[in-house]
Design an enzyme around this catalytic site. Sequence first.
Site, PDB file in Angstrom:
ATOM      1  N   ASP A 194       0.823  -1.207   0.000  1.00 20.16           N
ATOM      2  CA  ASP A 194       0.000   0.000   0.000  1.00 20.16           C
ATOM      3  C   ASP A 194       0.860   1.261   0.000  1.00 20.16           C
ATOM      4  O   ASP A 194       1.938   1.276  -0.591  1.00 20.16           O
ATOM      5  CB  ASP A 194      -0.936  -0.047   1.229  1.00 20.16           C
ATOM      6  CG  ASP A 194      -2.245   0.665   0.965  1.00 20.16           C
ATOM      7  OD1 ASP A 194      -2.253   1.896   0.909  1.00 20.16           O
ATOM      8  OD2 ASP A 194      -3.273  -0.024   0.809  1.00 20.16           O
ATOM      9  N   HIS A 232      -3.812   5.326   4.044  1.00 22.95           N
ATOM     10  CA  HIS A 232      -4.578   4.164   3.612  1.00 22.95           C
ATOM     11  C   HIS A 232      -3.989   2.846   4.127  1.00 22.95           C
ATOM     12  O   HIS A 232      -4.676   2.029   4.739  1.00 22.95           O
ATOM     13  CB  HIS A 232      -4.594   4.226   2.077  1.00 22.95           C
ATOM     14  CG  HIS A 232      -5.474   3.263   1.390  1.00 22.95           C
ATOM     15  ND1 HIS A 232      -4.977   2.212   0.645  1.00 22.95           N
ATOM     16  CD2 HIS A 232      -6.816   3.195   1.286  1.00 22.95           C
ATOM     17  CE1 HIS A 232      -5.990   1.556   0.108  1.00 22.95           C
ATOM     18  NE2 HIS A 232      -7.114   2.129   0.479  1.00 22.95           N
ATOM     19  N   SER A 404     -11.546  -1.147  -0.190  1.00 17.51           N
ATOM     20  CA  SER A 404     -10.247  -1.036   0.475  1.00 17.51           C
ATOM     21  C   SER A 404     -10.280  -1.584   1.886  1.00 17.51           C
ATOM     22  O   SER A 404      -9.273  -2.082   2.384  1.00 17.51           O
ATOM     23  CB  SER A 404      -9.845   0.436   0.587  1.00 17.51           C
ATOM     24  OG  SER A 404      -9.044   0.805  -0.481  1.00 17.51           O
TER      25      SER A 404
END
Length: 856
Positions: A194, A232, A404
């Site tokens: 990520d 994220h 996600s």
Amino acid sequence: MKFAPLLGLVAGGLAGLGAADVQPRNFDANDYYVLHLDCDTRPDDVASRLGLRHEGPLGELADHHIFSTAKADHNVVGRALQERRRKRSLDGAADVLDRVRFSQKQKLHPPMQKRVIPPPPPGYHHLERSPETQADAAATQRQQHVMKTLGIADPIFDKQWHLFNPIQVGHDVNVTDVWLSGVTGKNATVAIVDDGLDMYSNDLKNNYYAEGSYDFNDHREEPRPTLSDDRHGTRCAGEIGAGKNDVCGVGVAYDSKIAGIRILSKLISDADEAIAMNYDFQHNQIYSCSWGPPDDGRSMEAPGILIKRAMLNGVQNGRDSLGSIFVFASGNGAASEDNCNFDGYTNSIYSITVGAVDRKGNHPYYSEKCSAQLVVTYSSGSGDSIHTTDVGENSCSDTHGGTSAAAPLAAGIFALALEVRPDLSWRDMQYIALHTAVPIDLEGDERQKTALGKEFSHTFGYGKIDSWALVELAKTWEKVKPQAWFYSPWLHVKKEIPQGGEGLQSTFEVTEDMLKEANLERLEHVTVTMNVEHACRGDVSVDLISPTGLVSHIATTRKMDKSEEGYDDWTFMTVVHWGESGVGTWTVVVRDTKVDDKKGTFIDWHLKLWGESIDASKAKQLPMPSEEDDDDHDVIATTTAGAATTSLPPQTHSPVSSVEVPSDHPERPTKPSKPTDASQTTADVIASPSAAESEDGTVTAAESPADGTTTAESSWVPPFLPSFSVSPRTQAWIYGSLGLIVVFCCGLGGWLWWARRKRLRNNPHDRYEFEPLNPSDSEGPNSGSGNAEKGRRGGELYDAFAGGSEDEEDLDDLVAGDGRRSISTANHDDDDDDDEEEEGGRGERQSSRLLTGDRQ
Ligand SMILES: *[C@@H]1O[C@H](CO)[C@@H](O)[C@H](O)[C@H]1NC(C)=O
Ligand SMILES: *[C@@H]1O[C@H](CO)[C@@H](O)[C@H](O)[C@H]1NC(C)=O
């Protein structure tokens, strides 16, 4: 550079590798090339021959190396290889360049996109639908009991409804009893691929696994978030491995190890992305990937060839050959009618594709549907999100969501299963996930009962993950035998797709013998690679119908997709047919639902059945993919275009349904496309194995058990011939006998002549040396083969003048002038399967970018 774990060293040593090469790159000053060499070739010899620096091996990919040289405006390696190839026939002397199987100039490209929550579509009043706040008394009591028993004092645990939901009771991952049984992810490791991972968060630091972590964007040991947007990966990591402590909440596998692999924060090359996907793959067991190509409803993008190879390498060699477990978010483009089958990561058979369901059990507006989606789990929607850890020492997030957030939750639950059964293979994990998924009953959602007795919906896959059931099944799961596969020949159609509700259908009959020959016992994944030309790609949809009548919507219409590029050797995947035998008639139906002037043609398709082997001892390892795997369109045995049918799904077990032309459609002879008469068809087929042998030797032809004989076998019944209204088996017998006689008596001479021509045509080197670049030369029995052939001519042109035309602009010109297929063939015209050279230095991603004109 980073470390050399013992296992990695041993495995790497066996494969002739060192530790992962993660040298910093300097793309401002240097060009980088990846070369795939014959295994006994010394990289240093290649480097000195070409004047390059050997940077090291390409991660864990055997015999792949990275080389660098001062920046130049052309592809120096491609030029040298071309030069060498031109001289090879004249010059008998050995040259180390003959040992180069593949070369690719590296380019920096924008990173993949994170699957964050997209804005809701207009008119979507999700905020008005605030969550109920009334908790169920018994459930709350149960929650208190769990917290007390396990000593959970995390301040936001009561907000983590996805772990325990006291309001919408039952709408959670059902994990608390798994924890109470002592299973919390110990000894399991998940890598979060990520934008970084905050290893200094108090919620994550104890579970942080440094050795499995690396920053491929800034080339540092620690994948620490640096951009303001780099939150994220940390949030995803928290969902998996946030500790049981006094910070935020807990992860679903709160005693698991979490690694961070940073690739989403800056431009990156395919080489680095490939290394990342195998990083520390003896210890990183699961790769959680909440990203992919744009979810804009018009992209159609697959990983570049090096990344594809890394993923196959991961399932073959990662985790001590049990296989890395790749978990991908299905994508958030549902509101723009995006579908996860247009994303080459989520529709890979090597990834577990995870979509989302919200806290009320509804389908969130963003979560993409597709036939490749295995399961779903909880994420944002119905007024709430996922509550997890954030970047910062003690920061929490209450806005995490989109698919996600679903993928890491699934990855964490798979980690729980690996704690109890670390010996499960990558395919075992897929079995366990789908067997224990709980179907979601949503009004209006189309569901089918599959061969496993499980319900499948394209919206939710096999349903939502139940952690308890998954871990329980893992405990007793009997491991499946190795993978086997069956490839149909390329099935040539080349017919205009009728507009309106009807479709154009094409069938292929799989016999028991074919599957026995392929050592294939029962199905898992099914893939269809196809070519469709269309003036508006988004108007097209495709169904795959199995012999038992189960329907996979492998491609769906997309209103935003105005591309004129159609499907170019695109591979769709489905998990709907899991557990079927595969024997019988497979039907592909291509539809163009919009009646307008944007029309198209269904060119050809190629069916691949993947599943469990019959005899484990005969199992083989799939060769590494190459750009050319699906280019060999000359292996065409059958022409199965039928007229449209309106009654779908068609009769189960109807014998060669494509022949039954409805009376309102005058029978169209299957003219212009390749086989123009029976003897040619047969000649074509007979020629194929020998041609394949002479070219491919080791790779696709020889090593895929389904090729060769299967190709020939299947072709005895070209379905455009009369069916005599008897069973396929009888037809096979009739045509088999007739065909043998006819072919041997009449066709032998023609065949010999034709097979030789074909071999010449197929062998790029021969073609080079013996075939004049004369357009009339393409005439003859093969002249009708249409686009593929045209593409090849484009390739020849490109090759012939490539000395001066390998620069991008020239290539682009060529593409513009010569139609859509030319780029792919120009780009990898060399059909030698394992002897490919990417002269343009562009990976599949680059070519696919060029091919889809509407990419931003
Ligand atoms: C959830 O877990 C319990 C055990 O805690 C189990 O009995 C049950 O079947 C699981 N699934 C559902 C849907 O409740
Ligand atoms: C975890 O792994 C270590 C070494 O790999 C092993 O000794 C230990 O028994 C494992 N623990 C569990 C709970 O499986």
